[in-house]
Design a protein around this motif. Sequence first.
Motif, PDB file in Angstrom:
ATOM      1  N   GLY A   1      45.357 -76.693 118.114  1.00  0.00           N
ATOM      2  CA  GLY A   1      46.797 -76.925 118.080  1.00  0.00           C
ATOM      3  C   GLY A   1      47.419 -76.241 116.880  1.00  0.00           C
ATOM      4  O   GLY A   1      46.826 -75.343 116.277  1.00  0.00           O
TER       5      GLY A   1
ATOM      6  N   TRP B   1      52.943 -84.800 118.083  1.00  0.00           N
ATOM      7  CA  TRP B   1      52.879 -83.415 118.522  1.00  0.00           C
ATOM      8  C   TRP B   1      53.763 -83.118 119.732  1.00  0.00           C
ATOM      9  O   TRP B   1      54.174 -81.986 119.940  1.00  0.00           O
ATOM     10  CB  TRP B   1      51.465 -82.889 118.605  1.00  0.00           C
ATOM     11  CG  TRP B   1      50.663 -83.081 119.837  1.00  0.00           C
ATOM     12  CD1 TRP B   1      51.015 -82.780 121.111  1.00  0.00           C
ATOM     13  CD2 TRP B   1      49.336 -83.573 119.898  1.00  0.00           C
ATOM     14  NE1 TRP B   1      49.988 -83.049 121.955  1.00  0.00           N
ATOM     15  CE2 TRP B   1      48.946 -83.535 121.247  1.00  0.00           C
ATOM     16  CE3 TRP B   1      48.428 -84.039 118.931  1.00  0.00           C
ATOM     17  CZ2 TRP B   1      47.681 -83.951 121.657  1.00  0.00           C
ATOM     18  CZ3 TRP B   1      47.187 -84.433 119.359  1.00  0.00           C
ATOM     19  CH2 TRP B   1      46.823 -84.405 120.701  1.00  0.00           C
TER      20      TRP B   1
ATOM     21  N   GLU C   1      49.391 -80.494 114.100  1.00  0.00           N
ATOM     22  CA  GLU C   1      48.676 -81.215 115.162  1.00  0.00           C
ATOM     23  C   GLU C   1      47.208 -81.382 114.817  1.00  0.00           C
ATOM     24  O   GLU C   1      46.613 -82.435 115.035  1.00  0.00           O
ATOM     25  CB  GLU C   1      48.778 -80.446 116.481  1.00  0.00           C
ATOM     26  CG  GLU C   1      50.122 -80.562 117.138  1.00  0.00           C
ATOM     27  CD  GLU C   1      50.284 -79.540 118.260  1.00  0.00           C
ATOM     28  OE1 GLU C   1      51.374 -79.486 118.817  1.00  0.00           O
ATOM     29  OE2 GLU C   1      49.335 -78.813 118.574  1.00  0.00           O
TER      30      GLU C   1
END
Lengths: 366, 482
Positions: free
Chosen positions: B292, A224, B296
């Motif tokens: 997220g 991420w 994610e």
Amino acid sequence: MRPETEAELAETVAGLNGPVRIVGGSTRGVFGEGQELCTTGLRGIELYEPGALTLVAKAGTPVAEIEAALAAEGQRLAFEPMDHRGLLGTRGEPTIGGVVAANVSGPRRVQAGACRDFLLGVRYVDGTGQIVKNGGRVMKNVTGYDLVKLMAGSWGTLGLLSEVSLKVLPQSEAETTLAVRVPDVERAVQVSSVGLGSPFEVTGAAYDPAAGQALLRIEGFADWVDYRTGRLGALLAEHGDVERVGESGAVWRAIRDVEMFHGTTGDVWRISVTPKEAPGIAARAEAEKLLFDWGGGLIWALVPEGADLRARLGAFDGHATLVRASEETRASLGMFQPEPPALAALSNGLRQRFDPRGLFNPGLMG
Amino acid sequence: MEMPKPDPGVLARKAKLVERLLKVLPKDAVIHDEAETRVYECDALTAYKCAPMLAVLPSSTQEVSEVLRICHAAGVPVVPRGAGTSLAGGALPTADSVILGVARMNEVLETDYENRIIRVQSGRTNLSVTGAVEEEEFFYAPDPSSQLACAIAGNIAMNSGGAHCLKYGVTTNNLLGVTMVLMDGTVVEIGGAYLDAGGLDLLGVICGSEGQLGVVTEATLRILRKPEGARPVLMGFDDNEVAGQCVSDIIKSGILPVAIEFMDRLCIQACENFAGAGYPDCEALLIVEVEGSEAEIDSQLAKIIEIARRHNPVELRESQSEEESARIWLGRKSAFGAMGQINDYMCLDGTIPVSALPMVLRRIGELSDEYGLPVGNVFHAGDGNMHPLILFDANKPGDLEKCEAFGAEILKLCVDAGGCLTGEHGVGIEKRDLMLHQYGRADLEAQMAVKDVFDPAWLLNPAKVFPLEVSEARRAARMAAE
Ligand SMILES: Cc1cc2nc3c(=O)[nH]c(=O)nc-3n(C[C@H](O)[C@H](O)[C@H](O)COP(=O)(O)OP(=O)(O)OC[C@H]3O[C@@H](n4cnc5c(N)ncnc54)[C@H](O)[C@@H]3O)c2cc1C
Ligand SMILES: Cc1cc2nc3c(=O)[nH]c(=O)nc-3n(C[C@H](O)[C@H](O)[C@H](O)COP(=O)(O)OP(=O)(O)OC[C@H]3O[C@@H](n4cnc5c(N)ncnc54)[C@H](O)[C@@H]3O)c2cc1C
């Protein structure tokens, strides 16, 4: 004086008949009157539960010892305490009690919170030699008044910490920094605001005018961090050329410890300000060097010896702390921004109640 | 629950006080009719009721200051009040007190997205703070379940938390500044739109001081950008202890979910019957939510699910749609209501180290058998903030007393396990007399010293937080001084 247990510490304080300077690692020999009372005899981690994210340590425990224990479990002090030795030209081992007493927080403060936000509990000895506890070791605790916060940042003037209990957090797997080329501090603050106001959880936002770059840090799991850096980079592209700094650990350590000021002469001030006001304040400082952290909310300023920065700044929303200066300058200007009368009355009232004989670092805070 | 006897001297001065207050407040802001003051006789801890002598509803900091100056001069106790949703009796009046309600002060004073702050009057409700910044995709993080009703004033006084505080912290971590009026009418400004107020951390001690240090009239709050998305996963286990271990493993793994909620069998069934959320039939249920982007969320949930599998869950269900997420949360959010359908209940709020969870749950079960009162457990597992709900029958003589005794034992158990009496609801009157179980007299003396400095006459909400016997001398000194 260097007591080795809390009981000994209490006895020592009870037996005092004059002021003391409390020192931890003495990473900067705190000025002031009186004998030195050193806390490094109170040393050791007393409890560490990685699964509960809590650590309890005696106040004189070296920060390095705590950081090593945490690193072994993949965790860290998320508030990123700075190491003042380079800036202040001092030696010694910083202690966790000193970090808490000075509420020392680094770049991640903008996102994760300050030292005081991670402090779950304290034990301390007050000015009468009484041992007092407050808070505990759980994350949520509203049982009675929050003296834990009050002790954080009290610079030893309310009591001598014997034990602190902290919330810790996992280290992040990866970290990337975006460097945005900007012409001036206005634009740097704008860029920081875009980053900090984005959903990508920016964990550091600094600006070094000498390099002409606004820096934004993203941390987390590798996949991420990649995604967020990409998205944030696209957002920032309209504000200036964006470059990706891969291994940025050293970059943030330099900002945290204000490395740009190491080895310089002159006085160092630390200004806490509303980010939008940062450009104006910085201009008024007429500083030789500046460093901006916390998205503009924290300004480090290097000025000629003896300059009264507070007079230059005039009234503003925030406060200026004198971090490095000669003893005379510190004595004449005072380390801390004077408080308005009504607040000063409360603060003095508290100091009188916690330390009725005025033993602890007298005069340091007011 | 014992409260101090009303001061006859104060009651005798009521008419005069009303007269003075009417000089600084409009007529409709001074409530002195006995039928009308009854509106303020209790907060959400409805087992205790007492109408105040008067209630005032000022509209500005200036008016608050004048009211306090008058009450101070007259030696009248003042109880600040936000929305009256305290579960601890924090806003419970005494018969000789003035309720100072801030409900009329509910304006947004400033929103500043660049500095990421909002400044509001303290009577504004929690949810409407987020409401004021939602348009720009921002939110105010602390989200007590009572957020539709409760005011920022009460949130600050109680240092309230919410389901998402595992990630975002509680009120104190999101409060940057206040305007506060001291009991003698002095107005102080502490902190502002910058981080870490200078000097001693007065803001830190004001937050959570339960209306005993001053009346907060305005607040500067940190606002955050909303995450891109959020999604929960539901896990069922056939053993509480295993569920507890799973919580600990998730936390250790480095993932920081926004919420980890726990429910035991009694609550699961009650919620299922009440809301039809599709919960499995099992001993313990966890709802873990992450935030997220889609990708994610996928990667975090994959990690969480992998950890959960190691603990042999009987059910593991990742939400596949918005509707499913809403259904998963619906059950949890209706937990209090669902339990209320079964019987009257008392909600406790003790907090324990996460590692003590299995032991504490086991012991609560044993105590439940001993007292003959059922207990449901539903709580914020990530930070160990328990909410045992003890079921009792208010109409059955002796049941309330039995329930209180049982509750006290659970709270002591939390303290003995290394935790505390209250994680987010506050001490108020409810846990006042248990304070000596957690703290020694010297510890309480240090806390009371803070009140001595802010409110030397002990007029602000004086009968709360500290056991009456411990604060007796200070309150008596005030009466003697009159
Ligand atoms: C003049 C000066 C300026 C500083 N400026 C800043 C700053 O602007 N920002 C910042 O983040 N940090 C600042 N610090 C913090 C400091 O430099 C260290 O980072 C930190 O205090 C490391 O711990 P130490 O053990 O070396 O503390 P020391 O240097 O020994 O002590 C630091 C302070 O904490 C007190 N103290 C230490 N231990 C205890 C204890 N157990 N109980 C109670 N009080 C205790 C001391 O009396 C002193 O006031 C400053 C320190 C000094 C002396
Ligand atoms: C169904 C339900 C769910 C709840 N869920 C949660 C939850 O998830 N998390 C949580 O933390 N709490 C929760 N609570 C408890 C409660 O909502 C909080 O404590 C809330 O912050 C109280 O706010 P209030 O405005 O209603 O304050 P009040 O009840 O009016 O007062 C609370 C305290 O604040 C003081 N006070 C009020 N105004 C001021 C002021 N202006 N200045 C100084 N002091 C003041 C009062 O004197 C009193 O001591 C819940 C309550 C209910 C009924």
